[in-house]
Design a protein around this motif. Structure first.
Motif, short mmCIF file in Angstrom:
data_model
loop_
_atom_site.label_atom_id
_atom_site.label_comp_id
_atom_site.label_asym_id
_atom_site.label_seq_id
_atom_site.Cartn_x
_atom_site.Cartn_y
_atom_site.Cartn_z
N ALA A 69 0.83 -1.22 0.00
CA ALA A 69 0.00 0.00 0.00
C ALA A 69 0.86 1.26 0.00
O ALA A 69 0.54 2.24 -0.68
N CYS A 70 1.96 1.23 0.76
CA CYS A 70 2.87 2.39 0.79
C CYS A 70 3.38 2.70 -0.62
O CYS A 70 3.35 3.84 -1.08
N ALA A 71 3.86 1.65 -1.30
CA ALA A 71 4.41 1.84 -2.65
C ALA A 71 3.33 2.29 -3.63
O ALA A 71 3.55 3.15 -4.48
N HIS A 106 0.26 6.70 8.09
CA HIS A 106 -0.62 5.78 8.79
C HIS A 106 -0.27 4.33 8.49
O HIS A 106 -0.37 3.45 9.35
N GLN A 107 0.17 4.07 7.26
CA GLN A 107 0.55 2.69 6.91
C GLN A 107 1.80 2.25 7.66
O GLN A 107 1.94 1.08 8.02
N PHE A 108 2.69 3.20 7.92
CA PHE A 108 3.85 2.91 8.76
C PHE A 108 3.38 2.49 10.16
O PHE A 108 3.87 1.52 10.74
N ILE A 109 2.39 3.23 10.70
CA ILE A 109 1.84 2.91 12.03
C ILE A 109 1.19 1.52 12.01
O ILE A 109 1.42 0.70 12.90
N THR A 110 0.38 1.26 10.97
CA THR A 110 -0.33 -0.02 10.89
C THR A 110 0.64 -1.17 10.68
O THR A 110 0.40 -2.29 11.15
N PHE A 111 1.73 -0.91 9.96
CA PHE A 111 2.78 -1.93 9.82
C PHE A 111 3.28 -2.31 11.21
O PHE A 111 3.45 -3.49 11.52
N GLY A 112 3.52 -1.32 12.04
CA GLY A 112 3.96 -1.58 13.41
C GLY A 112 2.94 -2.38 14.20
O GLY A 112 3.27 -3.32 14.92
N PHE A 151 0.12 -7.11 -5.53
CA PHE A 151 -1.24 -6.95 -6.06
C PHE A 151 -2.14 -6.26 -5.05
O PHE A 151 -2.90 -6.90 -4.32
N PHE A 152 -2.05 -4.95 -5.00
CA PHE A 152 -2.84 -4.13 -4.06
C PHE A 152 -4.32 -4.33 -4.35
O PHE A 152 -4.78 -4.08 -5.45
N GLY A 153 -5.10 -4.79 -3.38
CA GLY A 153 -6.53 -5.05 -3.61
C GLY A 153 -6.80 -6.54 -3.60
O GLY A 153 -7.34 -7.08 -2.62
N PRO A 154 -6.42 -7.27 -4.66
CA PRO A 154 -6.67 -8.72 -4.68
C PRO A 154 -6.02 -9.47 -3.52
O PRO A 154 -6.58 -10.44 -3.01
N ILE A 155 -4.85 -9.02 -3.06
CA ILE A 155 -4.18 -9.71 -1.95
C ILE A 155 -4.99 -9.56 -0.65
O ILE A 155 -5.04 -10.47 0.17
N ASN A 156 -5.70 -8.42 -0.49
CA ASN A 156 -6.55 -8.23 0.70
C ASN A 156 -7.62 -9.31 0.77
O ASN A 156 -7.88 -9.88 1.83
N SER A 157 -8.28 -9.56 -0.38
CA SER A 157 -9.37 -10.54 -0.41
C SER A 157 -8.84 -11.95 -0.14
O SER A 157 -9.47 -12.74 0.56
N THR A 158 -7.67 -12.26 -0.69
CA THR A 158 -7.09 -13.59 -0.52
C THR A 158 -6.73 -13.83 0.95
O THR A 158 -7.05 -14.87 1.53
N VAL A 159 -6.08 -12.85 1.56
CA VAL A 159 -5.73 -12.94 3.00
C VAL A 159 -7.01 -13.02 3.83
O VAL A 159 -7.11 -13.79 4.79
N GLY A 160 -8.02 -12.23 3.44
CA GLY A 160 -9.30 -12.23 4.16
C GLY A 160 -9.96 -13.59 4.18
O GLY A 160 -10.37 -14.09 5.23
N SER A 161 -10.02 -14.23 3.00
CA SER A 161 -10.75 -15.50 2.91
C SER A 161 -9.97 -16.67 3.54
O SER A 161 -10.55 -17.50 4.23
N LEU A 162 -8.67 -16.72 3.32
CA LEU A 162 -7.89 -17.89 3.76
C LEU A 162 -7.39 -17.78 5.19
O LEU A 162 -7.21 -18.79 5.86
#
Length: 488
Positions: A149-151, A314-320, A365-376
């Motif tokens: 997401a940062c990139a 914020h993404q730096f914070i969430t990474f932490g 793959f920003f977006g599709p990776i969220n769904s994959t992590v979410g489901s599995l």
């Protein structure tokens, strides 16, 4: 009555407060407690809310384009409530575990309790192993998503470097989170993080409304089952940010006050996610199917640049937030968790960041990776395992009778709680893991086929070739005599 009193004193036992009580506070101590050392209900609320929304804010319009407006809104409310319920279950199990241990005079002064230890203490080593495997894998990929997401975001301000190069740079920046000891020390960060996402959400909403609908905009979603369930699992992921609930609770002075906090945090988050996702989808419609980051479609402006910069911080914070529990697990594995030297602990934490960095470069793959992590992963870590753990912990009449926290009357006490838990397990197993896993994997494999692994710049616009000077054009153009089929 006496036993209630014992429970209360055991749970509220706050080592740090007891140690500092009665000592004079100098300016440094006051400043530290104001910015750095938090353990109040408000700190926990800020941590939950700021950790929950993060970069998912930018992918929710993409989910709306897959689901359609009505399903998008309904799924957000539904999974928001479901997520709040399982966070409540985790808090009950944590309080149960900690109370039992502290009655046995176990000291948690320099030890952070984690979810797998709660499962171990209440249900045994097999539960611990399953919980540890799912939790660590989810947090690992949660950290990967923050780097991607940062990139993806910085590219919309500065496209001189490709997204892969930006991932290298932000990987190095995010590695500095090894110096943040625990969730006690996120007080100022979680407060600022929520301000940042609040600004970004309202920027997305207002900018989309001012931009108006694109000419010929279409809102055809939902069109395909694959897209529908991919979008639904991204929302499942959105409200599944409580893989760090136990660590946040442990950082509280009075963890028993956590119960309703997650629901209150979710209600606030819905005031950010619903208007922003609906407004962006209204303005851009089906265009979002090929633009998983909402920033890609909004016109460049100082307000957009500000939103991008705030989301980066914020993404730096969430990474932490995602990485700190992994640091704890690693420290415990190598016997360094109770070491008091911050520098030594920071040094031994560094190996945790390297695989995260590497995975972010392989799967950008920003977006599709969220769904994959979410489901599995999220489906089990955040929904199925807590619901099953609650059922098995309190399956005997004696365990229900001696429970530290009794279920509230409005959910139907124990019977109502078990019915809700069973529903959560079945729904998430069938819809989240089953259909969602199938759809997300199909979508994810499609991204690999289209863009390839280690892709330099995922979903970047093709570079515009500068016009060639006339003298160069003449010098390099093939002669019509030798290439008659080019002469026309």
């Amino acid at each position: 009555m006496a036993s209630d009193k014992v429970v209360e004193t055991v749970i509220a036992g706050n080592y740090v407060e007891m140690e500092t009580e009665g000592k004079p506070k100098d300016v440094k101590t006051k400043l530290s407690s104001l910015l750095w050392h938090g353990g109040s209900v408000y700190d926990a609320w800020f941590s939950c809310a700021s950790n929950q929304v993060a970069q998912v804010l930018l992918t929710l319009p993409y989910s709306f384009s897959q689901l359609g407006m009505l399903s998008g809104i309904l799924f957000q409310i539904f999974y928001g409530l479901l997520g709040s319920w399982t966070a409540y279950l985790i808090s009950i199990l944590y309080v149960e575990y900690r109370t039992r241990k502290e009655r046995e005079k176990v000291n948690f002064r320099n030890h952070v309790i984690q979810w797998f230890e709660v499962l171990d203490g209440l249900l045994g080593k097999h539960w611990r192993n399953v919980g540890l495997a799912f939790n660590c894998t989810f947090l690992l990929f949660g950290s990967v998503i923050q780097l991607i997401a940062c990139a993806s975001n910085i590219y919309y301000i500065n496209d001189n470097l490709d997204k892969r190069t930006w991932t290298y740079i932000f990987g190095a920046c995010c590695a500095t989170t090894v110096f943040i000891p625990s969730f006690h020390n996120y007080r100022i960060w979680s407060f600022l993080g929520l301000l940042m996402t609040t600004y970004t959400a309202w920027y997305l909403t207002v900018a989309s409304l001012l931009h108006g609908q694109m000419e010929g905009v279409k809102h055809s979603g939902p069109t395909k089952l694959v897209l529908y369930f991919t979008g639904a699992t991204n929302i499942l992921y959105t409200f599944g940010g409580h893989a760090v609930t136990v660590e946040i609770m442990h950082a509280m002075w009075k963890p028993q006050k956590f119960k309703a906090l997650y629901l209150l945090a979710t209600l606030y988050v819905l005031t950010l996610t619903l208007p922003s996702a609906a407004a962006v989808y209204w303005a851009f419609g089906d265009m979002l199917l090929n633009h998983s980051n909402a920033f890609a479609l909004l016109p460049k402006s100082p307000f957009r640049d500000m939103a991008v910069i705030l989301m980066l911080i914020h993404q730096f914070i969430t990474f932490g937030f995602a990485c700190t529990p992994l640091y704890f697990v690693w420290e415990k594995a190598i016997g360094m968790h109770e070491c008091k030297s911050l520098c030594k602990r920071a040094l031994v934490r560094l190996p945790v960041v390297i695989p995260i960095w590497f995975l972010a470069i392989i799967f950008p793959f920003f977006g599709p990776i969220n769904s994959t992590v979410g489901s599995l992963l999220v489906s089990f870590t955040v929904y199925i395992i807590p619901a099953l753990a609650h059922i098995f912990t309190f399956r005997s009449p004696s365990s229900r009778q001696n429970a530290v926290e009794q279920p509230p009357k409005f959910v139907g006490r124990w019977v109502g709680t078990f019915i809700i838990n069973t529903f959560v397990v079945v729904w998430v197993l069938v819809v989240g893991f089953g259909f969602g896993g199938w759809a997300s994997m199909v979508n994810f494999i499609r991204q690999i086929d289209t863009f390839g692994l280690f892709t330099k710049c995922y979903q970047c616009p093709p570079p515009l070739l500068p016009p060639m000077p006339p003298h160069q054009l003449n010098a390099t153009a093939p002669s019509p005599l030798h290439h008659p089929h080019h002469a026309h």
